[in-house]
Motif scaffolding. Structure first.
Motif, PDB file in Angstrom:
ATOM      1  N   GLY B  50      -0.888  -9.528  -0.529  1.00 34.70           N
ATOM      2  CA  GLY B  50       0.203 -10.177   0.215  1.00 34.70           C
ATOM      3  C   GLY B  50       1.473  -9.345   0.193  1.00 34.70           C
ATOM      4  N   GLU B  51       1.567  -8.455  -0.759  1.00 39.37           N
ATOM      5  CA  GLU B  51       2.738  -7.568  -0.830  1.00 39.37           C
ATOM      6  C   GLU B  51       2.392  -6.222  -0.165  1.00 39.37           C
ATOM      7  N   ALA B  52       3.400  -5.379  -0.061  1.00 40.21           N
ATOM      8  CA  ALA B  52       3.215  -4.107   0.657  1.00 40.21           C
ATOM      9  C   ALA B  52       2.133  -3.239   0.013  1.00 40.21           C
ATOM     10  N   SER B  77       9.306  -7.652   2.353  1.00 46.02           N
ATOM     11  CA  SER B  77       8.063  -7.858   3.101  1.00 46.02           C
ATOM     12  C   SER B  77       7.626  -6.553   3.740  1.00 46.02           C
ATOM     13  N   SER B  78       6.319  -6.397   3.820  1.00 48.26           N
ATOM     14  CA  SER B  78       5.746  -5.177   4.357  1.00 48.26           C
ATOM     15  C   SER B  78       6.196  -4.977   5.800  1.00 48.26           C
ATOM     16  N   ASP B  80       8.997  -5.962   7.259  1.00 42.21           N
ATOM     17  CA  ASP B  80      10.388  -5.507   7.298  1.00 42.21           C
ATOM     18  C   ASP B  80      10.504  -4.026   6.925  1.00 42.21           C
ATOM     19  N   LYS B 110      -0.486  -8.320  10.802  1.00 40.54           N
ATOM     20  CA  LYS B 110       0.940  -8.677  10.848  1.00 40.54           C
ATOM     21  C   LYS B 110       1.813  -7.421  10.855  1.00 40.54           C
ATOM     22  N   THR B 111       1.321  -6.376  10.249  1.00 37.46           N
ATOM     23  CA  THR B 111       2.042  -5.099  10.239  1.00 37.46           C
ATOM     24  C   THR B 111       1.113  -4.043  10.829  1.00 37.46           C
TER      25      THR B 111
END
Lengths: 336, 336
Positions: B50-52, B77-78, B80, B110-111
């Protein structure tokens, strides 16, 4: 992970510990050199008394990295490396930063001191971990400062002081370390426990020890040689600590050349020696406890065996831990 | 010490192991970024699902080091971090080299994927340890290659594959690790053995485990809670392996919310879970031996205790060893 001066010093500290126990009567020291742009040019240690100091080894590696002048790789003696560096540096080190776990030496003997070498190469920034307390007329930091080098002292001082403990102990008295090898589950019996690589490391330490202390029972049961044959090294003198003075003289340790063997019921012999290893299991641990300055434990990642290193309620501080191909090598200090 | 590509990869591997056991269901990965001039700009790991990703964390640190733009440090957040990097990089990464223990991800969700991020930032050289075998339509290495990035594969591949072992095992089946804590002499009895810091590390692993397996005898004697309170984490379900099914239900583990507790005489329950920790001493070690993929041993540098981890003749391969303030943390694989 923060990449800062402590990071570079930590790389030196880790490198220096690889040679702990091998540099007597010199200290274990290492040195990192970083270029102006932040590139790590070298991380090198002092390997053995009589060989080049850590700074010289690091300057040699950094010089090669910067110039690709292979000639320097063929140089082994400290004098030859000094001479080549001083004649050929072309100011390439001017903007380098040097990190050394110990204040550079100030004594000019067969070679110029490391402090003069660093100054002459024009290095302008030096980070130092521990002070050299063996000050003669002037000290390394002062030489550097006089030559327009900015010296930052006490960088990771506690860690660097721990590394220097054997050296500083030799100066005051003798240095005594207790070495044992065990499996993961604490057993110390049933033959060879650690790898050949670990045993070679022990032999390399015996080579620079002047006295090896062992218990009478171990001598009777294991019938050891206790020399440094795996590294073609010099065998230390032996003190067998035993109340019973009779031994089967066909035990190999009695037949190693250029060695004295003492059989005594106490440790008074230690006073006559400088760099002493005590080898054994928990009985010897208990017996020798008050004489020991540091502990060296080899752990083989195995279960098995029966006889456990079991006595005492001692707590240790781990000073350094390294792994070779198979085993763990751990230097510790007993907490008081 | 040779300062080369393996050196930079090794720094990443060491950093990644600090988060082993904490990244489920993601792999433990880390990344080193080196500037054109050879400066290490970042060594960062993936910390938690869930983290980068590791590459994003490393690019964030490297970006800050190069620009001193503090704004990026406030981004968590990854998405951002990705967005900020893509809008503000000004080609500063063009001549950087990236070392990653695992092939960068190719999945854009999402990224954007790490492979696209690295390409879009114009990085031209990537060293990769392990292949990502979870290939969807295209893979990270291919994306990089298509975008004029030179990819060097299999750099320290064995070491990187060892790091990936839990992740690759989750894909095939469940991953089971056996955790124990002992003193240096192999004892596992008499209360708390390791430091609070080590116990927190264990709780952080429990937080991402879905099942914790424990022996009936340990439950009766220790009356444990077996939750993740030291990190305010989620308590895993519990399997008590016991022939005797009666327990004093006032034992704390039975009173933790949102938890199932099973009492069974075998390990069949393991099939229903994915990330499983077995905790215990030598009895449980023996019982669970055939189910275990990796071993995690905490060693407190102490002597004392009575009950020794004693059975078996097993040999291990040490995959990684780290030291926290007091204790040793060691991941191992049983040799077959």
């Amino acid at each position: 992970m923060v990449i800062n001066d402590n990071f570079f010093m930590r790389l030196a500290i880790e490198e220096a510990w690889k040679y702990q126990g091998l540099t007597y009567p010199n200290p274990a020291v290492a040195c990192t050199i970083v270029s102006k742009s932040g590139e790590i040019l070298a991380i090198e240690a002092h390997h053995r008394a009589g060989e080049a100091h850590a700074e010289v080894n690091a300057l040699k590696s950094a010089y090669y990295k910067l110039t690709k002048d292979k000639y320097i790789l063929s140089l082994v003696s400290s004098l030859d490396i000094h001479t080549h560096l001083l004649s050929n540096h072309n100011n390439i080190f001017h903007n380098c930063t040097l990190y050394t776990t110990l204040e550079p030496c100030s004594h000019s003997g067969k070679t110029p001191s490391c402090a003069y070498l660093i100054s002459d190469l024009g290095i302008k920034e030096v980070y130092v971990g521990s002070y050299d307390t063996n000050k003669v007329a002037e000290n390394g930091n002062m030489i550097l400062s006089k030559n327009n080098c900015v010296v930052y002292n006490e960088v990771m001082k506690n860690e660097c002081d721990a590394l220097l403990k054997p050296f500083n102990t030799w100066r005051e008295k003798n240095f005594v370390f207790f070495k044992w090898a065990q499996r993961l589950n604490g057993t110390t019996d049933e033959g060879e426990i650690t790898s050949q690589e670990s045993r070679k490391n022990v032999h390399a330490m015996r080579d620079v020890c002047d006295l090896l202390v062992i218990g009478g029972n171990t001598v009777r049961v294991d019938r050891p040689t206790l020399d440094a044959r795996l590294v073609n090294g010099k065998a230390p003198d032996i003190l067998i600590v035993s109340r019973e003075k009779e031994f089967d003289t066909s035990i190999p340790l009695f037949h190693v050349g250029n060695r004295k063997v003492f059989i005594q019921s106490d440790f008074s012999k230690l006073k006559e020696y400088k760099n002493i290893v005590i080898e054994g299991g928990s009985n010897m641990y208990e017996l020798s406890r008050e004489y020991v300055d540091m502990y060296l434990c080899y752990i083989a990642p195995k279960l098995g065996g029966n006889e456990v290193f079991k006595n005492n309620k001692d707590d240790f501080e781990i000073l350094n831990i390294q792994k070779n191909t198979q085993d763990i090598i751990m230097w510790m200090r007993r907490k008081v």
